[in-house]
Motif scaffolding. Structure first.
Motif, PDB file in Angstrom:
ATOM      1  N   CYS A 147       0.818  -1.219   0.000  1.00  0.00           N
ATOM      2  CA  CYS A 147       0.000   0.000   0.000  1.00  0.00           C
ATOM      3  C   CYS A 147       0.850   1.266   0.000  1.00  0.00           C
ATOM      4  O   CYS A 147       0.492   2.251  -0.641  1.00  0.00           O
ATOM      5  CB  CYS A 147      -0.935  -0.004   1.203  1.00  0.00           C
ATOM      6  SG  CYS A 147      -2.244  -1.225   1.075  1.00  0.00           S
ATOM      7  N   TYR A 189      -3.349   4.114  -6.612  1.00  0.00           N
ATOM      8  CA  TYR A 189      -3.333   5.544  -6.342  1.00  0.00           C
ATOM      9  C   TYR A 189      -3.847   6.337  -7.541  1.00  0.00           C
ATOM     10  O   TYR A 189      -4.520   7.362  -7.379  1.00  0.00           O
ATOM     11  CB  TYR A 189      -1.925   6.006  -5.970  1.00  0.00           C
ATOM     12  CG  TYR A 189      -1.535   5.604  -4.574  1.00  0.00           C
ATOM     13  CD1 TYR A 189      -1.987   6.326  -3.484  1.00  0.00           C
ATOM     14  CD2 TYR A 189      -0.728   4.502  -4.346  1.00  0.00           C
ATOM     15  CE1 TYR A 189      -1.641   5.964  -2.203  1.00  0.00           C
ATOM     16  CE2 TYR A 189      -0.375   4.126  -3.070  1.00  0.00           C
ATOM     17  CZ  TYR A 189      -0.836   4.868  -2.001  1.00  0.00           C
ATOM     18  OH  TYR A 189      -0.501   4.495  -0.732  1.00  0.00           O
ATOM     19  N   VAL A 202      -7.679   6.095  -7.447  1.00  0.00           N
ATOM     20  CA  VAL A 202      -8.230   6.962  -6.394  1.00  0.00           C
ATOM     21  C   VAL A 202      -8.144   8.424  -6.825  1.00  0.00           C
ATOM     22  O   VAL A 202      -9.081   9.202  -6.630  1.00  0.00           O
ATOM     23  CB  VAL A 202      -7.503   6.721  -5.050  1.00  0.00           C
ATOM     24  CG1 VAL A 202      -7.880   7.762  -4.021  1.00  0.00           C
ATOM     25  CG2 VAL A 202      -7.814   5.321  -4.537  1.00  0.00           C
ATOM     26  N   TYR A 203      -7.014   8.794  -7.439  1.00  0.00           N
ATOM     27  CA  TYR A 203      -6.873  10.162  -7.942  1.00  0.00           C
ATOM     28  C   TYR A 203      -7.900  10.456  -9.025  1.00  0.00           C
ATOM     29  O   TYR A 203      -8.454  11.559  -9.079  1.00  0.00           O
ATOM     30  CB  TYR A 203      -5.461  10.385  -8.485  1.00  0.00           C
ATOM     31  CG  TYR A 203      -5.296  11.709  -9.175  1.00  0.00           C
ATOM     32  CD1 TYR A 203      -5.272  12.891  -8.452  1.00  0.00           C
ATOM     33  CD2 TYR A 203      -5.174  11.784 -10.561  1.00  0.00           C
ATOM     34  CE1 TYR A 203      -5.136  14.114  -9.085  1.00  0.00           C
ATOM     35  CE2 TYR A 203      -5.030  12.993 -11.193  1.00  0.00           C
ATOM     36  CZ  TYR A 203      -5.014  14.149 -10.451  1.00  0.00           C
ATOM     37  OH  TYR A 203      -4.887  15.355 -11.082  1.00  0.00           O
ATOM     38  N   ALA A 253     -10.859   9.257  -9.228  1.00  0.00           N
ATOM     39  CA  ALA A 253     -12.154   9.467  -8.579  1.00  0.00           C
ATOM     40  C   ALA A 253     -12.253  10.891  -8.036  1.00  0.00           C
ATOM     41  O   ALA A 253     -13.305  11.542  -8.148  1.00  0.00           O
ATOM     42  CB  ALA A 253     -12.348   8.453  -7.458  1.00  0.00           C
TER      43      ALA A 253
END
Length: 131
Positions: A13, A90, A93-94, A96
């Protein structure tokens, strides 16, 4: 019992942060040109950022695999793949968070198209950086 930082899931992670940070600014311009119908013409700089992304993925993976092997965790194969492949997590997520800045319609198909294509792009990115 390994410490918290030596657990493979924590390493996976956290390892994606460094390569993602190396390509973060260029990712904004690529997504803007991809989703907002703007022209993108800085391909030479994109090549340099891509090479930096690959080099940082390789360095982070080698470093964390070395620490895992020193801790006598000899199941390093999938750990090595997902360590640098977590950059794609990542990126998703970015994407989104970036979607909120779009002036998109509120129809369900808009969400399905955007997140479906971003999932495919991030899956391809995970395969490229993980391998």
């Amino acid at each position: 019992e390994p410490t918290l930082m030596m657990k493979p899931i924590v390493g996976i992670c956290l390892a994606g942060m460094v390569p993602f940070a190396a390509a973060y600014v260029e990712l904004f311009f690529i997504m803007t040109s991809l989703w907002m119908d703007q022209f993108y013409y800085v391909f030479g700089f994109t090549l340099v950022v891509y090479l930096i992304l690959l080099i940082t993925c390789a360095e982070v993976t080698v470093l964390l695999c070395y620490y895992q092997l020193c801790a006598e965790n000899h199941r390093w194969w999938w750990f090595a793949f997902f360590t640098s492949g977590s950059t794609a997590m990542y990126t998703f997520v970015y994407s989104a968070f970036w979607f909120r800045s779009l002036d998109a319609s509120k129809m369900l198909i808009t969400y399905m198209l955007y997140f479906g294509y971003m999932f495919l792009i991030c899956t391809a990115m995970m395969l490229v950086t993980g391998a």
